[in-house]
Enzyme design. Sequence first.
Site, PDB file in Angstrom:
ATOM      1  N   ASP A  80       6.937  15.556 -23.170  1.00 27.63           N
ATOM      2  CA  ASP A  80       6.645  16.815 -22.494  1.00 27.63           C
ATOM      3  C   ASP A  80       7.876  17.737 -22.555  1.00 27.63           C
ATOM      4  O   ASP A  80       9.001  17.250 -22.754  1.00 27.63           O
ATOM      5  CB  ASP A  80       6.285  16.469 -21.028  1.00 27.63           C
ATOM      6  CG  ASP A  80       5.389  17.506 -20.390  1.00 27.63           C
ATOM      7  OD1 ASP A  80       4.965  18.440 -21.076  1.00 27.63           O
ATOM      8  OD2 ASP A  80       5.105  17.367 -19.173  1.00 27.63           O
ATOM      9  N   HIS A  81       7.651  19.029 -22.378  1.00 34.11           N
ATOM     10  CA  HIS A  81       8.721  20.047 -22.359  1.00 34.11           C
ATOM     11  C   HIS A  81      10.077  19.598 -22.890  1.00 34.11           C
ATOM     12  O   HIS A  81      10.940  19.139 -22.140  1.00 34.11           O
ATOM     13  CB  HIS A  81       8.880  20.591 -20.948  1.00 34.11           C
ATOM     14  CG  HIS A  81       7.606  21.179 -20.449  1.00 34.11           C
ATOM     15  ND1 HIS A  81       7.119  22.388 -20.892  1.00 34.11           N
ATOM     16  CD2 HIS A  81       6.684  20.705 -19.572  1.00 34.11           C
ATOM     17  CE1 HIS A  81       5.968  22.636 -20.320  1.00 34.11           C
ATOM     18  NE2 HIS A  81       5.668  21.633 -19.516  1.00 34.11           N
ATOM     19  N   GLU A 134       4.926  26.489 -27.116  1.00 36.63           N
ATOM     20  CA  GLU A 134       4.756  27.180 -25.823  1.00 36.63           C
ATOM     21  C   GLU A 134       4.994  28.670 -26.015  1.00 36.63           C
ATOM     22  O   GLU A 134       6.005  29.066 -26.602  1.00 36.63           O
ATOM     23  CB  GLU A 134       5.781  26.656 -24.819  1.00 36.63           C
ATOM     24  CG  GLU A 134       5.742  25.159 -24.622  1.00 36.63           C
ATOM     25  CD  GLU A 134       5.055  24.752 -23.338  1.00 36.63           C
ATOM     26  OE1 GLU A 134       4.526  23.641 -23.291  1.00 36.63           O
ATOM     27  OE2 GLU A 134       5.026  25.551 -22.371  1.00 36.63           O
ATOM     28  N   HIS A 185       4.017  26.059 -13.399  1.00 35.30           N
ATOM     29  CA  HIS A 185       4.436  24.715 -12.991  1.00 35.30           C
ATOM     30  C   HIS A 185       4.694  24.678 -11.500  1.00 35.30           C
ATOM     31  O   HIS A 185       5.243  25.620 -10.929  1.00 35.30           O
ATOM     32  CB  HIS A 185       5.714  24.308 -13.733  1.00 35.30           C
ATOM     33  CG  HIS A 185       5.474  23.972 -15.172  1.00 35.30           C
ATOM     34  ND1 HIS A 185       6.163  24.520 -16.209  1.00 35.30           N
ATOM     35  CD2 HIS A 185       4.577  23.116 -15.734  1.00 35.30           C
ATOM     36  CE1 HIS A 185       5.736  24.012 -17.343  1.00 35.30           C
ATOM     37  NE2 HIS A 185       4.762  23.172 -17.089  1.00 35.30           N
ATOM     38  N   HIS A 215      -1.018  23.883 -18.861  1.00 34.38           N
ATOM     39  CA  HIS A 215       0.084  23.300 -18.083  1.00 34.38           C
ATOM     40  C   HIS A 215      -0.033  23.768 -16.640  1.00 34.38           C
ATOM     41  O   HIS A 215      -0.721  24.747 -16.339  1.00 34.38           O
ATOM     42  CB  HIS A 215       1.426  23.745 -18.669  1.00 34.38           C
ATOM     43  CG  HIS A 215       1.793  22.984 -19.898  1.00 34.38           C
ATOM     44  ND1 HIS A 215       2.768  22.018 -19.912  1.00 34.38           N
ATOM     45  CD2 HIS A 215       1.276  23.024 -21.153  1.00 34.38           C
ATOM     46  CE1 HIS A 215       2.852  21.506 -21.126  1.00 34.38           C
ATOM     47  NE2 HIS A 215       1.955  22.099 -21.900  1.00 34.38           N
ATOM     48  N   GLY A 216       0.702  23.071 -15.770  1.00 36.99           N
ATOM     49  CA  GLY A 216       0.744  23.505 -14.383  1.00 36.99           C
ATOM     50  C   GLY A 216      -0.587  23.346 -13.674  1.00 36.99           C
ATOM     51  O   GLY A 216      -0.952  24.159 -12.832  1.00 36.99           O
ATOM     52  N   GLY A 217      -1.311  22.273 -13.993  1.00 36.39           N
ATOM     53  CA  GLY A 217      -2.657  22.111 -13.441  1.00 36.39           C
ATOM     54  C   GLY A 217      -2.709  21.804 -11.942  1.00 36.39           C
ATOM     55  O   GLY A 217      -3.742  22.010 -11.303  1.00 36.39           O
ATOM     56  N   ASN A 239       1.233  17.133 -12.819  1.00 35.20           N
ATOM     57  CA  ASN A 239       2.423  16.373 -12.444  1.00 35.20           C
ATOM     58  C   ASN A 239       2.691  16.458 -10.939  1.00 35.20           C
ATOM     59  O   ASN A 239       2.754  15.445 -10.250  1.00 35.20           O
ATOM     60  CB  ASN A 239       3.647  16.861 -13.238  1.00 35.20           C
ATOM     61  CG  ASN A 239       4.837  15.920 -13.107  1.00 35.20           C
ATOM     62  OD1 ASN A 239       4.779  14.919 -12.408  1.00 35.20           O
ATOM     63  ND2 ASN A 239       5.931  16.239 -13.773  1.00 35.20           N
ATOM     64  N   THR A 240       2.806  17.677 -10.398  1.00 37.13           N
ATOM     65  CA  THR A 240       3.179  17.822  -8.983  1.00 37.13           C
ATOM     66  C   THR A 240       2.272  17.005  -8.058  1.00 37.13           C
ATOM     67  O   THR A 240       2.761  16.307  -7.151  1.00 37.13           O
ATOM     68  CB  THR A 240       3.127  19.308  -8.567  1.00 37.13           C
ATOM     69  OG1 THR A 240       3.939  20.053  -9.467  1.00 37.13           O
ATOM     70  CG2 THR A 240       3.617  19.509  -7.147  1.00 37.13           C
TER      71      THR A 240
END
Length: 288
Positions: A80-81, A134, A185, A215-217, A239-240
């Site tokens: 990732d990133h 990206e 994110h 991203h940032g779902g 992720n969060t």
Amino acid sequence: MKTLREIVLDARNRKVAVGHFNISNLETLWGIFNAAKGLDVPVIIGVSEGERDFIGVPQVVALVKSFHEEFDYPIYLNADHTYSFDKVKVAIDAGFDSVIFDGAKLEFEDNIKQTKQCVEYARSTGRDVLVEGELGFIGVSSKILDAVPEGVDLSEKSLTDPEKAKQFVEQTGIDMLAPAVGNFHGMLRGGVDPKLNIERIKAISQTIGIPLVLHGGSGNQEDDFRGAIANGMAIIHINTEIRAAYKQGLKIGLNENPDEIAPYKFLKPAVKAVQDVAEKKLRVFNNL
Ligand code: G3H
Ligand code: ZN
């Protein structure tokens, strides 16, 4: 066993999305794997540069491969990133299935140049390693936020432009693109992020014709996911919410067993909490 490329293209065609969840340790991997296996859907494990540093690059490759092989299961590993060609190269050489070169903060031409270098390296290996690019800044941290991250502008003019995206895809040769479409994110405290721009997702998808990655779902809602998937999002990153669930589960495990010192006992609620979040997301992503 299908390759990750086949899995992603198949998801795009069937208008579902492959869930991508980040891990920092084995318990989180078990929680995510249990959720995916319980629903019989493919899954991608993501590790950021920081997560990779913590687990170890060869170690995380070995871990995910062990699930893939022991259970003959479609579980894949994504770098990732990644912010430099050198780290992309390390991940590819170590055996990752896909890599993300994140040049969102770079000037457009520089982003193209460095992303293209990553694509060329991936192709030179002869293995089918997917490369994601990206375009559009969406913040950098998977954490609970009090406001939209600094530098993220959710107004239409700052979202990824379909024509620029087309140019980016043509000049880099990437396999998948992560655009800025109202996502960011991290997750706002309270758990509800602003709505995605589904029209923009549709326009980008139709213009570039390759799978999109959301991203940032964390913090996005079910109807937004459904709209995004119907219009070209083939992978969704969470992720969060996974991190928050893990921490909450860990607290419960420690509070309920104050005298327990065996990690495999007090960590059980953490595994379960991660599993529950992953399962909920995977149901939506896979229309189950
Ligand atoms: O690459 C990781 C993701 O985009 C996660 O974003 O922390 O907002 O779920 P999130
Ligand atoms: Zn991301």
